[in-house]
Scaffold this motif. Sequence first.
Motif, PDB file in Angstrom:
ATOM      1  N   LEU A   1      16.373 -52.932   9.478  1.00  0.00           N
ATOM      2  CA  LEU A   1      14.933 -53.101   9.316  1.00  0.00           C
ATOM      3  C   LEU A   1      14.145 -52.563  10.505  1.00  0.00           C
ATOM      4  O   LEU A   1      13.242 -51.733  10.333  1.00  0.00           O
ATOM      5  CB  LEU A   1      14.589 -54.575   9.089  1.00  0.00           C
ATOM      6  N   LEU A   2      14.453 -53.005  11.704  1.00  0.00           N
ATOM      7  CA  LEU A   2      13.677 -52.579  12.869  1.00  0.00           C
ATOM      8  C   LEU A   2      13.754 -51.079  13.089  1.00  0.00           C
ATOM      9  O   LEU A   2      12.762 -50.438  13.441  1.00  0.00           O
ATOM     10  CB  LEU A   2      14.122 -53.330  14.125  1.00  0.00           C
ATOM     11  N   MET A   3      14.930 -50.493  12.857  1.00  0.00           N
ATOM     12  CA  MET A   3      15.085 -49.050  13.019  1.00  0.00           C
ATOM     13  C   MET A   3      14.177 -48.299  12.038  1.00  0.00           C
ATOM     14  O   MET A   3      13.506 -47.334  12.416  1.00  0.00           O
ATOM     15  CB  MET A   3      16.543 -48.643  12.816  1.00  0.00           C
ATOM     16  N   GLU A   4      14.127 -48.755  10.793  1.00  0.00           N
ATOM     17  CA  GLU A   4      13.289 -48.084   9.794  1.00  0.00           C
ATOM     18  C   GLU A   4      11.807 -48.264  10.106  1.00  0.00           C
ATOM     19  O   GLU A   4      11.009 -47.335   9.924  1.00  0.00           O
ATOM     20  CB  GLU A   4      13.610 -48.594   8.392  1.00  0.00           C
ATOM     21  N   VAL A   5      11.421 -49.431  10.593  1.00  0.00           N
ATOM     22  CA  VAL A   5      10.020 -49.660  10.957  1.00  0.00           C
ATOM     23  C   VAL A   5       9.636 -48.763  12.134  1.00  0.00           C
ATOM     24  O   VAL A   5       8.546 -48.185  12.156  1.00  0.00           O
ATOM     25  CB  VAL A   5       9.771 -51.154  11.266  1.00  0.00           C
ATOM     26  N   MET A   6      10.541 -48.616  13.099  1.00  0.00           N
ATOM     27  CA  MET A   6      10.264 -47.725  14.234  1.00  0.00           C
ATOM     28  C   MET A   6      10.119 -46.281  13.778  1.00  0.00           C
ATOM     29  O   MET A   6       9.284 -45.538  14.301  1.00  0.00           O
ATOM     30  CB  MET A   6      11.338 -47.858  15.307  1.00  0.00           C
ATOM     31  N   LYS A   7      10.883 -45.890  12.771  1.00  0.00           N
ATOM     32  CA  LYS A   7      10.742 -44.537  12.229  1.00  0.00           C
ATOM     33  C   LYS A   7       9.354 -44.344  11.628  1.00  0.00           C
ATOM     34  O   LYS A   7       8.741 -43.286  11.789  1.00  0.00           O
ATOM     35  CB  LYS A   7      11.809 -44.271  11.157  1.00  0.00           C
ATOM     36  N   MET A   8       8.856 -45.364  10.944  1.00  0.00           N
ATOM     37  CA  MET A   8       7.512 -45.286  10.364  1.00  0.00           C
ATOM     38  C   MET A   8       6.474 -45.117  11.482  1.00  0.00           C
ATOM     39  O   MET A   8       5.573 -44.283  11.381  1.00  0.00           O
ATOM     40  CB  MET A   8       7.192 -46.533   9.536  1.00  0.00           C
ATOM     41  N   ARG A   9       6.620 -45.907  12.532  1.00  0.00           N
ATOM     42  CA  ARG A   9       5.680 -45.809  13.656  1.00  0.00           C
ATOM     43  C   ARG A   9       5.759 -44.436  14.311  1.00  0.00           C
ATOM     44  O   ARG A   9       4.737 -43.810  14.596  1.00  0.00           O
ATOM     45  CB  ARG A   9       5.985 -46.890  14.694  1.00  0.00           C
ATOM     46  N   ASP A  10       6.990 -43.939  14.530  1.00  0.00           N
ATOM     47  CA  ASP A  10       7.165 -42.641  15.181  1.00  0.00           C
ATOM     48  C   ASP A  10       6.577 -41.505  14.351  1.00  0.00           C
ATOM     49  O   ASP A  10       6.167 -40.480  14.901  1.00  0.00           O
ATOM     50  CB  ASP A  10       8.644 -42.387  15.476  1.00  0.00           C
ATOM     51  N   ARG A  11       6.519 -41.684  13.045  1.00  0.00           N
ATOM     52  CA  ARG A  11       5.905 -40.679  12.165  1.00  0.00           C
ATOM     53  C   ARG A  11       4.391 -40.826  12.110  1.00  0.00           C
ATOM     54  O   ARG A  11       3.719 -40.051  11.443  1.00  0.00           O
ATOM     55  CB  ARG A  11       6.499 -40.794  10.763  1.00  0.00           C
ATOM     56  N   GLY A  12       3.860 -41.843  12.770  1.00  0.00           N
ATOM     57  CA  GLY A  12       2.418 -42.039  12.802  1.00  0.00           C
ATOM     58  C   GLY A  12       1.853 -42.761  11.595  1.00  0.00           C
ATOM     59  O   GLY A  12       0.647 -42.688  11.344  1.00  0.00           O
ATOM     60  N   LEU A  13       2.700 -43.465  10.848  1.00  0.00           N
ATOM     61  CA  LEU A  13       2.202 -44.178   9.674  1.00  0.00           C
ATOM     62  C   LEU A  13       1.497 -45.463  10.083  1.00  0.00           C
ATOM     63  O   LEU A  13       1.856 -46.103  11.056  1.00  0.00           O
ATOM     64  CB  LEU A  13       3.354 -44.507   8.721  1.00  0.00           C
ATOM     65  N   ARG A  14       0.497 -45.814   9.322  1.00  0.00           N
ATOM     66  CA  ARG A  14      -0.280 -47.032   9.557  1.00  0.00           C
ATOM     67  C   ARG A  14       0.387 -48.190   8.826  1.00  0.00           C
ATOM     68  O   ARG A  14       0.791 -48.074   7.674  1.00  0.00           O
ATOM     69  CB  ARG A  14      -1.702 -46.827   9.038  1.00  0.00           C
ATOM     70  N   PHE A  15       0.506 -49.325   9.515  1.00  0.00           N
ATOM     71  CA  PHE A  15       1.040 -50.534   8.888  1.00  0.00           C
ATOM     72  C   PHE A  15      -0.038 -51.122   7.999  1.00  0.00           C
ATOM     73  O   PHE A  15      -1.165 -51.343   8.430  1.00  0.00           O
ATOM     74  CB  PHE A  15       1.455 -51.546   9.968  1.00  0.00           C
ATOM     75  N   ASP A  16       0.289 -51.378   6.736  1.00  0.00           N
ATOM     76  CA  ASP A  16      -0.682 -51.923   5.789  1.00  0.00           C
ATOM     77  C   ASP A  16      -0.511 -53.404   5.538  1.00  0.00           C
ATOM     78  O   ASP A  16      -1.463 -54.165   5.558  1.00  0.00           O
ATOM     79  CB  ASP A  16      -0.594 -51.198   4.443  1.00  0.00           C
ATOM     80  N   GLN A  17       0.711 -53.814   5.234  1.00  0.00           N
ATOM     81  CA  GLN A  17       0.931 -55.216   4.896  1.00  0.00           C
ATOM     82  C   GLN A  17       2.422 -55.516   4.846  1.00  0.00           C
ATOM     83  O   GLN A  17       3.239 -54.607   4.803  1.00  0.00           O
ATOM     84  CB  GLN A  17       0.277 -55.556   3.564  1.00  0.00           C
TER      85      GLN A  17
END
Length: 158
Positions: free
Chosen positions: A19-35
Amino acid sequence: MAEVINAGNVQIEVPLDKLLMEVMKMRDRGLRFDQACAAYVNEKFELSYSFSDDDAYRFENIRVVIDLDEEVPSVSNIYPAAVFYENEMRELFGVRIEMISFDLHDKLYRLGKDVVYPMLPEAGKKKMAEEMAADKEKAEKEEAETASSDAKENGGEQ
């Protein structure tokens, strides 16, 4: 008017340890956290974390399916806005989220003392209570064994 580039929304299911690795990938790609949200399905929790790519008009989800007694690492140190969703998941469903950056200690909704996990159906509450009792019994047994072995090592002295 911006060109809509949406190539389809994405949902990936990952094991809890990723989970944390995938969330970090989202952040590194510049994606915005929605919910983030929880659901009780087939005697398990389904946790969904949603992210947006505002440039491509794309919505991406990470889903984790866990047992009721599993502990989930908080993503609030990666995306601070997750703190309220995680407090909500714990307070309303009983999801065991650890290390929330701003832990409200079940005071987000200020529920009465007699209200326990109001979004969890009765079957889920019963199963969770059974699992918590089993966890407590196991911890007490381990503690007793540790105390017994410590006493033996110290020659019976306490």
